[in-house]
Design a protein around this motif. Structure first.
Motif, PDB file in Angstrom:
ATOM      1  N   SER A   1       0.837  -1.203   0.000  1.00  0.00           N
ATOM      2  CA  SER A   1       0.000   0.000   0.000  1.00  0.00           C
ATOM      3  C   SER A   1       0.870   1.251   0.000  1.00  0.00           C
ATOM      4  CB  SER A   1      -0.923  -0.016   1.214  1.00  0.00           C
ATOM      5  OG  SER A   1      -0.157  -0.001   2.386  1.00  0.00           O
ATOM      6  N   ARG A   2       2.050   1.138   0.614  1.00  0.00           N
ATOM      7  CA  ARG A   2       2.906   2.309   0.674  1.00  0.00           C
ATOM      8  C   ARG A   2       3.587   2.566  -0.670  1.00  0.00           C
ATOM      9  NH1 ARG A   2       5.411   5.772   0.098  1.00  0.00           N
ATOM     10  NH2 ARG A   2       6.898   7.020   1.302  1.00  0.00           N
TER      11      ARG A   2
ATOM     12  N   HIS B   1       2.881   1.137  -3.825  1.00  0.00           N
ATOM     13  CA  HIS B   1       2.298   0.673  -5.081  1.00  0.00           C
ATOM     14  C   HIS B   1       2.378   1.730  -6.174  1.00  0.00           C
ATOM     15  CE1 HIS B   1      -1.590   2.843  -5.242  1.00  0.00           C
ATOM     16  NE2 HIS B   1      -1.388   2.956  -3.968  1.00  0.00           N
ATOM     17  N   THR B   2       2.584   2.987  -5.757  1.00  0.00           N
ATOM     18  CA  THR B   2       2.715   4.025  -6.782  1.00  0.00           C
ATOM     19  C   THR B   2       4.084   3.964  -7.447  1.00  0.00           C
ATOM     20  OG1 THR B   2       3.355   5.492  -4.999  1.00  0.00           O
ATOM     21  CG2 THR B   2       1.102   5.663  -5.780  1.00  0.00           C
ATOM     22  N   GLN B   3       5.028   3.273  -6.830  1.00  0.00           N
ATOM     23  CA  GLN B   3       6.371   3.197  -7.402  1.00  0.00           C
ATOM     24  C   GLN B   3       6.740   1.730  -7.606  1.00  0.00           C
ATOM     25  OE1 GLN B   3       6.891   5.557  -3.936  1.00  0.00           O
ATOM     26  NE2 GLN B   3       8.729   6.417  -4.833  1.00  0.00           N
TER      27      GLN B   3
ATOM     28  N   GLN C   1      -8.798   9.772   1.806  1.00  0.00           N
ATOM     29  CA  GLN C   1      -9.841   9.218   0.943  1.00  0.00           C
ATOM     30  C   GLN C   1     -10.055  10.103  -0.283  1.00  0.00           C
ATOM     31  OE1 GLN C   1     -12.912   9.103   3.883  1.00  0.00           O
ATOM     32  NE2 GLN C   1     -12.686   6.897   4.236  1.00  0.00           N
TER      33      GLN C   1
ATOM     34  N   ARG D   1      -8.028  11.914  -1.797  1.00  0.00           N
ATOM     35  CA  ARG D   1      -7.013  11.891  -2.834  1.00  0.00           C
ATOM     36  C   ARG D   1      -6.885  10.485  -3.412  1.00  0.00           C
ATOM     37  NH1 ARG D   1      -3.314  12.685   1.716  1.00  0.00           N
ATOM     38  NH2 ARG D   1      -2.239  10.724   2.063  1.00  0.00           N
ATOM     39  N   GLY D   2      -7.852   9.628  -3.088  1.00  0.00           N
ATOM     40  CA  GLY D   2      -7.947   8.346  -3.754  1.00  0.00           C
ATOM     41  C   GLY D   2      -7.017   7.281  -3.213  1.00  0.00           C
ATOM     42  N   GLU D   3      -6.643   7.365  -1.936  1.00  0.00           N
ATOM     43  CA  GLU D   3      -5.808   6.315  -1.360  1.00  0.00           C
ATOM     44  C   GLU D   3      -6.628   5.035  -1.205  1.00  0.00           C
ATOM     45  OE1 GLU D   3      -2.718   6.471  -0.760  1.00  0.00           O
ATOM     46  OE2 GLU D   3      -2.111   8.477  -0.130  1.00  0.00           O
TER      47      GLU D   3
ATOM     48  N   TYR E   1      -3.967   1.375   2.627  1.00  0.00           N
ATOM     49  CA  TYR E   1      -3.025   2.452   2.961  1.00  0.00           C
ATOM     50  C   TYR E   1      -3.583   3.265   4.115  1.00  0.00           C
ATOM     51  CZ  TYR E   1      -0.155   6.601   2.775  1.00  0.00           C
ATOM     52  OH  TYR E   1       0.684   7.615   3.129  1.00  0.00           O
TER      53      TYR E   1
ATOM     54  N   TRP F   1      -1.358   3.111   7.287  1.00  0.00           N
ATOM     55  CA  TRP F   1      -0.437   4.246   7.370  1.00  0.00           C
ATOM     56  C   TRP F   1      -1.086   5.495   7.941  1.00  0.00           C
ATOM     57  CZ3 TRP F   1       4.668   3.633   6.682  1.00  0.00           C
ATOM     58  CH2 TRP F   1       5.090   2.453   6.049  1.00  0.00           C
ATOM     59  N   GLU F   2      -2.383   5.601   7.869  1.00  0.00           N
ATOM     60  CA  GLU F   2      -3.032   6.785   8.447  1.00  0.00           C
ATOM     61  C   GLU F   2      -3.626   6.458   9.817  1.00  0.00           C
ATOM     62  OE1 GLU F   2      -3.244   9.847   6.941  1.00  0.00           O
ATOM     63  OE2 GLU F   2      -2.459   9.328   4.962  1.00  0.00           O
TER      64      GLU F   2
ATOM     65  N   PRO G   1      -0.608   4.137  12.733  1.00  0.00           N
ATOM     66  CA  PRO G   1       0.421   4.883  13.465  1.00  0.00           C
ATOM     67  C   PRO G   1      -0.170   5.782  14.550  1.00  0.00           C
ATOM     68  CG  PRO G   1       0.787   5.052  11.115  1.00  0.00           C
ATOM     69  CD  PRO G   1      -0.548   4.410  11.287  1.00  0.00           C
TER      70      PRO G   1
ATOM     71  N   ILE H   1     -14.930   7.152  -5.585  1.00  0.00           N
ATOM     72  CA  ILE H   1     -13.565   7.668  -5.720  1.00  0.00           C
ATOM     73  C   ILE H   1     -12.582   6.596  -6.184  1.00  0.00           C
ATOM     74  CG2 ILE H   1     -13.012   7.301  -3.278  1.00  0.00           C
ATOM     75  CD1 ILE H   1     -11.683  10.368  -4.139  1.00  0.00           C
TER      76      ILE H   1
ATOM     77  N   VAL I   1      -9.501  12.813  -9.795  1.00  0.00           N
ATOM     78  CA  VAL I   1      -9.308  12.900  -8.350  1.00  0.00           C
ATOM     79  C   VAL I   1      -8.468  14.119  -8.002  1.00  0.00           C
ATOM     80  CG1 VAL I   1      -8.236  11.793  -6.369  1.00  0.00           C
ATOM     81  CG2 VAL I   1      -9.576  10.442  -7.948  1.00  0.00           C
TER      82      VAL I   1
ATOM     83  N   GLN J   1     -10.375  18.657  -5.134  1.00  0.00           N
ATOM     84  CA  GLN J   1      -9.762  18.426  -3.831  1.00  0.00           C
ATOM     85  C   GLN J   1     -10.460  19.225  -2.746  1.00  0.00           C
ATOM     86  OE1 GLN J   1      -7.124  16.304  -2.506  1.00  0.00           O
ATOM     87  NE2 GLN J   1      -8.070  15.302  -4.242  1.00  0.00           N
TER      88      GLN J   1
ATOM     89  N   ASN K   1      -2.072  14.196   9.374  1.00  0.00           N
ATOM     90  CA  ASN K   1      -1.756  12.963  10.098  1.00  0.00           C
ATOM     91  C   ASN K   1      -0.680  13.269  11.138  1.00  0.00           C
ATOM     92  OD1 ASN K   1      -0.850  10.483  10.919  1.00  0.00           O
ATOM     93  ND2 ASN K   1      -0.951   9.563   8.898  1.00  0.00           N
TER      94      ASN K   1
END
Lengths: 397, 349, 694
Positions: free
Chosen positions: A210-211, A213-215, A297, A299-301, A305, A309-310, A313, C436, C444, C448, C459
């Motif tokens: 999840s952390r 997957h964008t890379q 949410q 920003r489409g995470e 994730y 990660w939100e 922690p 979304i 997306v 915003q 966070n």
């Protein structure tokens, strides 16, 4: 030789524990020197309660580790010396050989073994199993509790029902049903272990994916590497030649866990997981209403994730505190198992078994039962005080 | 409210069915049954004899069928012997062959089977032992709940004060003392000949016939001690939180005295959380009972559980499990209802 | 206990200093604070959060907790030093002579005690009367605070009442023993605007009726203007200016007071021609106060050597009655100089339609009772046929009180919920029913959101930079880590935060700074539509202006469409191009800012305008107090949603309002109203706000 007086016994005990004192002093000196840079761990040294707790816990951790290397103990924990049966503390060994410690510092038990050495060896059993079992319980509890709290609805209803099901079981009954040689033969505990030990792999896999997957360039090799190692560990752990679960060839099997220990481990994890699940679920339900979760949410995470990660922690404070308490509780559970002679081999030096043996002659001989009882008490007390100190310091900011 | 209780009852029955099925499944595993056969028949039976013994006693049917029969929703197992005599689950050994046997004989019909260890009907054993444990629990509750609540309220009333620190340390220590540790220590101090105080007795066997201060104090205190710390800590946390609430400040600035603030304004709000805790601790109090009864040789319900489990007494273990699961679920129901009663915020609807 | 008889001032605070003691240091919260309250007088205490205004109130009540302590000065109540009272005497004063009302009505009432018992307790303690008499008294007072069906209310628990009713109960409780002094600590902050107006009216009337003096603590200058006779402005633990409302509002003699007035949007302000002037810098932490004048570092008139030495004392302003100010340069400053010519911003050209809503509906199904489940399901109509367009570079304000459906609308737009019916068109593509997860990155990142609560928007366990970089990663901006880091620093520049902040944790930032990070994060993917959900309402007044300006500035350069959700009409009037007023899920009025803010109004808009407190003595307002509370969206009234509270209902023949939802009526180009009132009546409406001729 004359038996030792109480003062002599105490002095000799302190001397015998020298490595532990050195390690403790070193730990405290280093930690207090750098406490401002050590985050929550450093803050612990601002709280008296926390420091006392930490010292008690670390005392047993060091004692266990040094004991495992045969540093502190005076005799072999399993060796019986004739004439030492139920002898009071400080009794000299009749006909001690060269290089052999000449006294049973805390006396001998009903099988003429050294109580002190057994107590130190017993701490090694606890220090090995209790934290690790708690870690596994947390993995299971977190991996199931986060989605239950985050998604809610049917999933939550189902998982909560299952958790309540296990919680409604009296623990002793569960142990008696799970930790018997007959059940071990059927392989059920191994299968349960196989299911429960999957959770850490799933947890780490999802966490990393999840952390990153964008890379994909970072993600793919990382996942292959980490999961590969974990999977091998997993297979080695569950696979054991000669039992029902024998899935990989011997040469690949890194290590074997004795069946008795594995069963104890699995049942302790099984008993602890639902409570962790409930705590994590509650925390997730609370934290998911925060704006930063909504921001993630919008920003489409992906949901994982957000959960890992939100939410996770920010739930760490209560979880760390609960971890300490739970290690203590697990220690108590291990003692309970030993007390009823379940799982661990009868000659095992763990505290529960030793108390069980010692209690039978309690009205005449105190010394075999009291040291392990006080040891267990002080370790659990240390963990509880540590948790209290951590809670107090994490609230203060 | 009626709807709510009905729903809770539904969930409760479902839970009970699931749990008893799990217990049934685990106790009826093949190795257990083989052991049973050898115990009942003779120890030197061949594997073949074991299987035929099991087949003759209906143990080779599938688990759900056996569960149904045990529960009493499926007709009991019967077989016809070579002699033409019909025997079965619902037919006693010495039954009159002319009387038509019952078709169903499970837990629901009140037929709980026969204990192989005690050679008595399970139901009778359970009732007798439960009665003994009932006295123990009653005494434990009378000691534990008031002292834990007082301890917690006193500590939480002025958070951070010296009184709070002292009481908190006491309760932390008591949560770190499981029954098998405190019991051992108590016996060592108060009952052993080595220390010589001998205030109390180290066993509670005599308490089964006649409860006295000397023979009952140690087991009761042993069970209560572990619980006291836990409940007191919950109460303290809850009380401390309530005492910082805005409405407590309102009350203080209304001119209410400190005593009245604690008693009239804080107490009820502070007791909501510990109440559920006390009730939900039952599964684990049962734990304490098992350990303590074993330690003090008080032949109650917990002691029976150990005997049944240790001796592979399947019917008795099942009976004991049903009762303990039932006790746990009932306390959960009471806890839910009590919570609704204590907390006016959810009394509507 | 009998009340004390005393003729002089009810409350005399003289050179009061209060400190809190922590493990590390002493934190002075209030320093050298003096004020008097005469019988029947209302004193307003104004300042930003952390300035010590609540501490003064607690000092008067002698309820500073374990760590707080009065370290200097005296507080005299009716001539007696309150700190010398014995605990018994103090208890007699509390609730009997001095009563207090707080911000959170729900939290101030005991949840497990019936209202009646909580009220009756007061006279029973102080006057020793029996329950029956006390019950009668409670009935009387509850009637006085205009609550319907007093007997039922006395018999209910706090959670069974709405927020406005709870606050009335708290007021009733304070008046039970007819105290001489009433302390109100932000009594209406948690309430909706129209409810607030009613409560404020009530407090004013009751103050007169019972002859009670009041100490009114608020951050809202407009509210103080409406309720008080005198005002005291506080800054960083000190009173900086004190005087009558008229003197302080019109003849202010302290730079902070002046700056405060210039940073709040008054009816004359305009985002382009007369922008707000934000106070530069940050509020100093109590242990980091500068030498000399506390306000010095942020003051436009600061002169080295004059303002940064010694202790600055209060000085009497000659000519005015009891008007004092804490400034060394009172006489040198030209208080009437016009605002230094702010850079006049060109209004951005409004472009093409970017976003279009067509008959958007969002219904929820909820179980009738959350806890017990089962039973019948209810439909909550959160949004009812919403239609509007928003253009490039345009600011569309969405105004409404709680439960009006503005948050639901935002959720649907963002894709966190899908619409029940209707369409949302983004550049002509329908996105209303795409959740979304199914939207592509471009969609997306172009829609915003900026969130309301600065303490919740970031966070807490991730550095500021990391959070922005994560947004960039998700929006596929930048090819690698270093490019994204560079872009993140640029974004920090854009929101005027120093680049070092990238490695800080959110807890090291102030509220305004966090909100800036939130804005930077929203613009990370080059957002074209930004939904700002009350972005400044949780911030202090002086910071609000800066954050608002920042948003406007970014909007001008990025040509963003801004959907500005707010309940604060002053700020809406200041910055928006068009306004949409919502009530219970319905759009009741939509039009350009001028059209909405001048007659003809929708009756709800009219009430809303009248309810907003304005900090300008020259403004004359028509007073329209709405009866009752906002109905629950679970159980909306039949016909027109506003009919239960509407003051114009009798102007519509044969009960049409009770039966039918009114149609959207177009009054002028782009100005629509959802009302049954005839055009003739609508056009007869008078403006609510009038600027009195000078």
């Amino acid at each position: 030789m004359e038996p030792l007086s109480w003062i002599d016994i105490i002095l000799r005990l302190l001397a015998q524990l020298t490595p532990v004192w050195i390690a403790l002093v070193a730990t405290f000196t280093i930690s207090i020197t750098y406490k401002r840079r050590l985050g929550l761990y450093g803050k612990l040294f601002d709280s008296t309660i926390g420091m006392v707790g930490f010292a008690l816990v670390m005392f047993w951790v060091y004692a266990a580790i040094f004991g495992a290397f045969d540093l502190i103990i005076t005799h072999n924990a399993l060796e019986q010396v004739s004439g030492m049966k139920n002898k009071p503390p400080g009794t000299p060994l009749s006909g001690a050989k060269e290089g052999e410690y000449a006294y049973y510092l805390l006396g001998g038990d009903n099988l003429a073994r050294d109580v002190f050495s057994r107590m130190i060896k017993g701490s090694w059993v606890v220090v090995q199993i209790a934290p690790l079992a708690t870690v596994f319980a947390f993995m299971v509890g977190i991996t199931l509790g986060l989605p239950a709290g985050y998604y809610g609805g049917k999933l939550d209803t189902l998982l909560s029902f299952l958790a309540n099901l296990i919680l409604a079981f009296p623990v002793i009954l569960l142990f008696y049903l799970l930790v018997t040689p007959e059940i071990v033969d059927t392989g059920i505990p191994s299968y349960m272990g196989a299911v429960m030990f999957i959770f850490p792999i799933a947890f780490v896999g999802i966490l990393l994916n999840s952390r990153y997957h964008t890379q994909p360039a970072i993600r793919t090799p990382l996942l292959i590497g980490v999961l590969g190692v974990m999977f091998w560990l997993y297979l080695s752990l569950i696979s054991e030649s000669g039992t029902k679960l024998d899935v990989i060839p011997r040469w690949l099997d890194g290590f074997d866990i004795p069946g008795g220990i594995l069963v104890v481990f699995v049942s302790v994890v099984f008993v602890n997981s639902p409570t962790v699940f409930r705590i994590v679920r509650g925390l997730a339900m609370d934290i998911k209403t925060r704006d930063y979760v909504a921001a993630a949410q919008t920003r489409g995470e992906g949901p994982w994730y957000i959960m890992l990660w939100e939410i996770l922690p920010n739930a760490r404070g209560p979880l760390i505190v609960d971890f300490c308490l739970r290690v203590g509780y697990t220690t108590i559970l291990l003692g309970t198992l030993g007390f009823f002679g379940l799982g661990l081999p009868p000659e095992s030096p763990d505290w529960g078994s030793t108390i069980n043996e010692g209690r039978k002659l309690l009205s005449i001989y105190l010394h075999p039962a009291l040291p392990p009882a006080l040891a267990l008490l002080s370790l659990v007390l240390g963990l509880n005080l540590l948790a209290d100190g951590l809670r107090e310091e994490s609230l203060r900011d | 409210m009626g709807m709510f209780i009905l729903r809770r009852l539904g969930v409760m029955i479902l839970t009970a069915l699931c749990l008893t099925f799990i217990v049934f499944f685990l106790t009826n595993l093949q190795p257990n049954l083989e052991k049973l056969a050898k115990n009942q028949g003779n120890q030197r039976m061949t594997d073949e004899q074991v299987m035929s013994w099991l087949g003759n006693h209906g143990y080779l049917q599938s688990v759900p069928v056996k569960y149904g029969q045990w529960l009493g929703i499926l007709p009991g197992f019967t077989r016809t012997l070579d002699s033409g005599k019909v025997t079965g689950r619902c037919i006693a050994e010495d039954a009159d062959p002319t009387v038509k046997p019952r078709r169903f004989c499970g837990v629901l019909q009140g037929d709980w089977g026969l204990s192989t260890v005690f050679k008595e009907p399970v139901w009778d054993i359970v009732i007798k032992r439960l009665g003994l444990t009932g006295w123990l629990m009653l005494a434990v509750m009378c000691v534990m709940v008031p002292s834990a609540l007082i301890l917690g309220v006193m500590a939480g009333m002025r958070e951070g004060s010296r009184l709070d620190r002292a009481l908190s340390t006491i309760s932390i220590t008591s949560t770190a003392t499981p029954e098998y540790v405190s019991g051992v220590i108590f016996i060592a101090i108060f009952a052993s000949s080595a220390v010589g105080l001998k205030w109390f007795k180290g066993t509670a066997t005599s308490a089964m016939d006649d409860i006295t201060f000397a023979n009952f104090t140690l087991p009761v205190v042993t069970i209560a001690l572990y619980g006291i710390g836990y409940i007191a800590r919950m109460t303290r946390a809850s009380m401390a939180e309530v005492m910082t609430a805005q409405y407590i400040r309102t009350a203080r600035l209304k001119g209410v005295t400190f005593g009245n603030i604690v008693l009239k304004h804080a107490l009820r709000n502070a007791l909501i959380a510990p109440f559920t805790v006390i009730m939900l601790q039952f599964p684990w109090l049962l734990n304490g009972v098992v350990i303590t009864e074993t330690l003090f040789n008080y032949k109650g319900f917990g002691w029976t559980l150990v005997q049944a489990a240790g001796n592979n007494d399947i019917e008795l273990l099942l009976g004991v499990s049903v009762v303990s699961v039932f006790v746990v679920l009932v306390t959960q129901l009471i806890s839910d209802i009590g919570y609704v009663y204590l907390n006016p915020r959810i009394r509507i609807a | 206990m009998a009340k004390w008889d005393y003729d002089g001032p009810i409350l005399e605070i003289d050179k009061l200093s209060i400190s809190f003691f922590t493990r590390l240091r002493e934190i002075p919260a209030v320093m050298d604070f003096s004020a008097n309250v005469m019988p029947g007088e209302a004193l307003g205490l104004v300042g930003e959060s952390g300035c010590g205004k609540s501490t003064v109130a607690l000092g008067v009540m002698q309820d500073l907790g374990v760590n707080g302590q009065i370290v200097g000065g005296t507080i005299k109540f009716k001539g007696r030093d309150i700190s010398e009272l014995t605990p018994e005497e103090l208890r007699d004063v509390r609730g009997n002579e001095i009563a207090m009302i707080y911000q959170e009505p729900m939290a101030s009432l005991n949840p497990a005690m019936r209202i009646g018992k909580q009220l009756m307790e007061v006279p029973m303690i102080h006057e020793g009367i029996d329950a029956k008499v006390a019950y009668q008294r409670a009935l009387e007072v509850v009637t006085d605070v205009k609550l319907p069906d007093p007997e039922r209310i006395l018999n209910s628990f706090p959670h069974q009442l709405s927020g406005g009713q709870q606050q009335r109960i708290v007021i009733a409780m304070a008046l039970m023993s007819k105290p001489s002094l009433l302390i109100l600590d932000e009594p209406t902050t948690a309430l909706d605007v129209t409810v607030e107006a009613a409560v404020v009216d009530l407090v004013k009337d009751l103050g007169k009726k019972y002859g009670t003096s009041m100490l009114f603590i608020s951050h809202n200058l407009g509210l103080v203007l409406e309720t008080c006779d005198r005002i005291c402005v506080m800054y960083s633990g000190e009173a900086v200016e004190r005087g009558s409302i008229d003197d302080v509002f019109n003849q202010m003699q302290h730079p902070y007071t002046q700056a405060l007035f210039r940073s709040i949007p008054l009816p004359g302000a305009d985002k382009n021609s007369r922008p707000l002037v934000a106070i530069p810098g940050n509020f100093p932490l109590p242990h980091e106060r500068p030498p000399g004048c506390n306000f010095g570092p942020r003051c436009d008139y600061f002169v080295e050597g004059v303002c940064d030495t010694g202790n600055v004392m209060m000085e009497q302003i000659s000519g005015d009655d009891r008007h004092v100010s804490r400034c060394r340069r009172i006489k040198e400053i030209d208080w009437h100089a016009p605002i230094a010519a702010a850079i006049r911003q060109e209004k951005a050209e409004i472009g093409e339609v970017v976003l279009k809503m067509k008959d958007l509906k969002k219904y929820y199904e909820v179980a009738a009772s959350a806890l017990f489940g089962g039973g019948s399901k209810k439909v909550v109509k959160a949004n009812e046929t919403l239609s509007f367009e928003a253009r490039e570079s345009e600011t569309l304000a969405i105004v409404g009180e709680s439960g009006c459906g503005k948050s639901t609308f935002a959720k649907v737009l963002m894709g966190l919920e899908t619409a029940t019916d209707g369409e949302i068109l983004l550049d002509g593509n329908s996105i209303g029913d795409i959740p979304i997860e199914a939207r592509d990155t471009a969609t997306v990142s172009s829609v915003q959101m900026v969130f309301q609560n600065p303490f919740d928007t970031l966070n807490p366990s991730m550095t500021v930079g990391r959070q922005i970089i994560r947004a960039l990663e998700i929006f596929k901006v930048g090819a690698n880590e270093s490019e994204r880091r560079e872009r993140m620093l640029v974004l920090l520049d854009m929101v005027k935060l120093p680049r070092e902040f990238a490695d800080r944790m959110p807890r090291q930032l102030s509220g305004g700074q966090k909100q800036r990070v939130g804005i930077a994060r929203a613009f990370a993917g080059g957002a074209r539509i930004v939904v700002a959900d009350e972005p400044v309402s949780a911030l202090d007044v002086s910071v609000q202006a800066a954050v608002t300006d920042l948003l406007m500035e970014i909007q001008r350069t990025e040509k963003t469409t801004l959907l500005f959700i707010s309940h604060d009409l002053s700020i809406v009037r200041y910055l928006s191009d068009r306004v949409m007023v919502m009530y219970l899920g319905h759009v009741v009025e939509i039009g350009t800012t001028d059209q909405v803010f001048s007659p003809p109004y929708h009756p709800y808009t009219e009430a809303l305008l009248s309810a907003v407190p304005i900090a300008d003595t020259k403004i004359e307002k028509k007073r329209i107090v709405l009866e009752g509370e906002i109905p629950s969206a679970m159980n909306p009234p039949s016909g027109c949603p506003f009919q239960t509270r509407c003051g114009w209902k009798d102007q519509v023949p044969d009960g049409l309002c009770d039966r039918e939802v009114p149609p959207m009526v177009t009054l002028a180009e782009g100005h629509q109203v959802k009302c049954h009132l005839s055009l003739e009546i609508l056009h007869r409406m008078e403006p609510v706000i009038k600027i009195a001729a000078e």
